[in-house]
Design a protein around this motif. Structure first.
Motif, mmCIF file in Angstrom:
data_model
loop_
_atom_site.group_PDB
_atom_site.id
_atom_site.type_symbol
_atom_site.label_atom_id
_atom_site.label_comp_id
_atom_site.label_asym_id
_atom_site.label_seq_id
_atom_site.Cartn_x
_atom_site.Cartn_y
_atom_site.Cartn_z
ATOM 1 N N THR A 36 0.789 -1.254 0.057
ATOM 2 C CA THR A 36 0.002 0.121 0.103
ATOM 3 C C THR A 36 0.969 1.189 0.006
ATOM 4 O O THR A 36 1.732 1.381 0.692
ATOM 5 C CB THR A 36 -0.869 0.177 1.201
ATOM 6 O OG1 THR A 36 -2.052 -1.285 1.208
ATOM 7 C CG2 THR A 36 -1.816 1.228 1.167
ATOM 8 N N PHE A 37 0.622 2.107 -1.073
ATOM 9 C CA PHE A 37 1.531 3.256 -1.222
ATOM 10 C C PHE A 37 0.847 4.208 0.029
ATOM 11 O O PHE A 37 -0.211 4.725 -0.111
ATOM 12 C CB PHE A 37 1.587 3.747 -2.330
ATOM 13 C CG PHE A 37 2.180 5.229 -2.547
ATOM 14 C CD1 PHE A 37 3.582 5.243 -2.611
ATOM 15 C CD2 PHE A 37 1.609 6.503 -2.891
ATOM 16 C CE1 PHE A 37 4.215 6.243 -2.752
ATOM 17 C CE2 PHE A 37 2.021 7.480 -3.019
ATOM 18 C CZ PHE A 37 3.597 7.527 -2.966
ATOM 19 N N LEU A 38 1.701 4.920 1.101
ATOM 20 C CA LEU A 38 1.163 5.716 1.919
ATOM 21 C C LEU A 38 1.626 7.071 1.574
ATOM 22 O O LEU A 38 0.727 8.004 1.939
ATOM 23 C CB LEU A 38 1.655 5.225 3.200
ATOM 24 C CG LEU A 38 1.306 3.817 3.834
ATOM 25 C CD1 LEU A 38 1.911 3.651 5.201
ATOM 26 C CD2 LEU A 38 0.006 3.754 3.825
ATOM 27 N N GLY A 39 2.680 7.394 0.862
ATOM 28 C CA GLY A 39 2.957 8.775 0.510
ATOM 29 C C GLY A 39 4.529 8.702 0.505
ATOM 30 O O GLY A 39 5.132 8.120 1.027
ATOM 31 N N HIS A 40 4.864 9.674 -0.672
ATOM 32 C CA HIS A 40 6.125 10.081 -0.916
ATOM 33 C C HIS A 40 7.105 8.736 -1.199
ATOM 34 O O HIS A 40 6.900 8.123 -2.194
ATOM 35 C CB HIS A 40 6.914 10.656 0.167
ATOM 36 C CG HIS A 40 8.441 11.136 -0.057
ATOM 37 N ND1 HIS A 40 8.524 12.172 -1.220
ATOM 38 C CD2 HIS A 40 9.499 11.127 0.448
ATOM 39 C CE1 HIS A 40 9.600 12.822 -1.120
ATOM 40 N NE2 HIS A 40 10.387 12.220 -0.049
ATOM 41 N N SER A 41 7.933 8.145 -0.231
ATOM 42 C CA SER A 41 8.531 6.876 -0.413
ATOM 43 C C SER A 41 8.286 5.598 0.587
ATOM 44 O O SER A 41 8.990 4.804 0.574
ATOM 45 C CB SER A 41 10.073 6.971 -0.718
ATOM 46 O OG SER A 41 10.447 7.552 0.744
#
Length: 281
Positions: free
Chosen positions: A68-73
Motif C-alpha cells: 500500500t502506497f502511503l506517500g512519498h517513498s
C-alpha cells in the motif's frame, strides 16, 4: 564411550542449550534464497520468475503480500503472517496499525525520523552512525527476512561530494518473493551491488527525475534488475510518464485504480509490469 558417560554428555549439552537459547538462536544465520538463485546461474546477473523454467521454492496457495502506497517513498508491506512493515518511515505517513518494522533512509528528513513511535519494535537504519562503517541488517521478523545493500549518496542537493554508504537498498524476502526498496538511490549500481542484491521480483523505485537519479539512469537500473513488478514512488515534479517513456515494448504499463496491490509468487506478471499506484500518478 560407556553408556553412563554418554548419558551424562547428552544431559550436559541439553542443559547448555536450555541455559542459552539466545546464543543458539544467533548461530542460525538467515540464508537469502534471492542471492542464492542469482549466484547459482552461471554468467547471469539476475534471475526472474518470468522465465520458462523458473527456480522456485514450494509456496502454498494464499501466500500473498500486500503493498500500500502511503506517500512519498513510504509503503506499507503486509505479510501473509501478519507482519506490518513501513518503508522509508518518517513519521508522517503511517500505516493504519502500528508497524512491527520500519526501515529508514538518511538522504533527507523526509526519509527518516529520529523520534519514531516507541511502540515500533524494530527500527532499522539504512546508515551507520560509526564513521567508515556500513549498516548491516540481517533480521528475521515472523515470516519476513530483511537485509540491506548499502549505497553512496550525494550530500544535500549535490553539494560536497558523496557520503559513503549513506543509503541502503532494503530487501524483504517474504513468501518466496524477493522485494526491494531502492531508497534514495543517487548512483547507478555496481556489479558488486547487483550481486549482493540478487533477484528482485518486486521493486519500489524513485521516479523524481533528478533528486535521486535522472529517468534515464534509473531506467537502466530497472532494466538490469528485470523485476516482474515495478512500483514507482518518490515522484516530485516530473510526471511519471517521463520515467515510463524510457522503457520499450518489453515492459507493460498500467495505472492502478487505488493505492494498493496484492501479489504472490503465482500471480507475478509474466512480463515486467510498471504498475503506478494511486497517489503516485
Amino acid at each position: 564411550m560407556k553408556p553412563q558417560y554418554l548419558v551424562l554428555a547428552i544431559a550436559c549439552l541439553t542443559a547448555f542449550a536450555a541455559a542459552d537459547p539466545a546464543g543458539a538462536q544467533e548461530q542460525r544465520t538467515p540464508v537469502s534464497h534471492c542471492q542464492a538463485i542469482a549466484k547459482n546461474i552461471p554468467k547471469v546477473t539476475f534471475a526472474s520468475f518470468s522465465g520458462a523454467a523458473p527456480l522456485t521454492p514450494a509456496v502454498s496457495e494464499g501466500e500473498e503480500v500486500k503493498f500500500t502506497f502511503l506517500g512519498h517513498s513510504t509503503f506499507e508491506i503486509d505479510t501473509p503472517g501478519g507482519i506490518v512493515i513501513a518503508t522509508d518511515y518518517n513519521g508522517w505517513y503511517r500505516p493504519a496499525t502500528m508497524p512491527d518494522v520500519v526501515t529508514m533512509n538518511k538522504a533527507h528528513t523526509t526519509h527518516f525520523t529520529l523520534a519514531p513511535d516507541p511502540g515500533i519494535k524494530y527500527v532499522l537504519h539504512g546508515w551507520s552512525d560509526i564513521p567508515g562503517e556500513k549498516a548491516n541488517i540481517n533480521l528475521v521478523v515472523g515470516d519476513a527476512y530483511i537485509r540491506n545493500v548499502p549505497t553512496d549518496i550525494r550530500f544535500s542537493y549535490g553539494l560536497g561530494g558523496a557520503h559513503e554508504n549513506g543509503n541502503s537498498i532494503f530487501i524483504f524476502e517474504i513468501a518466496g518473493l524477493c522485494i526491494g526498496h531502492l531508497g534514495h538511490l543517487h548512483y547507478e549500481l555496481t556489479d558488486v551491488q547487483y550481486t549482493e542484491i540478487g533477484r528482485l521480483d518486486v521493486v519500489m523505485v524513485p521516479v523524481d527525475g533528478g533528486l535521486t537519479m535522472g529517468a534515464d539512469s534509473m531506467s537502466r537500473v530497472i532494466k538490469r534488475l528485470r523485476s516482474s513488478l515495478i512500483l514507482p514512488m518518490h515522484r516530485r515534479g516530473p510526471p511519471v510518464e517521463a520515467f515510463v517513456s524510457m522503457f520499450g515494448k518489453d515492459f507493460d504499463v498500467a495505472y492502478a485504480p487505488d493505492d494498493s496491490v496484492t501479489v504472490s509468487m503465482r500471480t507475478l506478471p509474466k512480463r515486467p509490469l510498471i504498475y503506478v499506484l494511486k497517489g503516485v500518478q
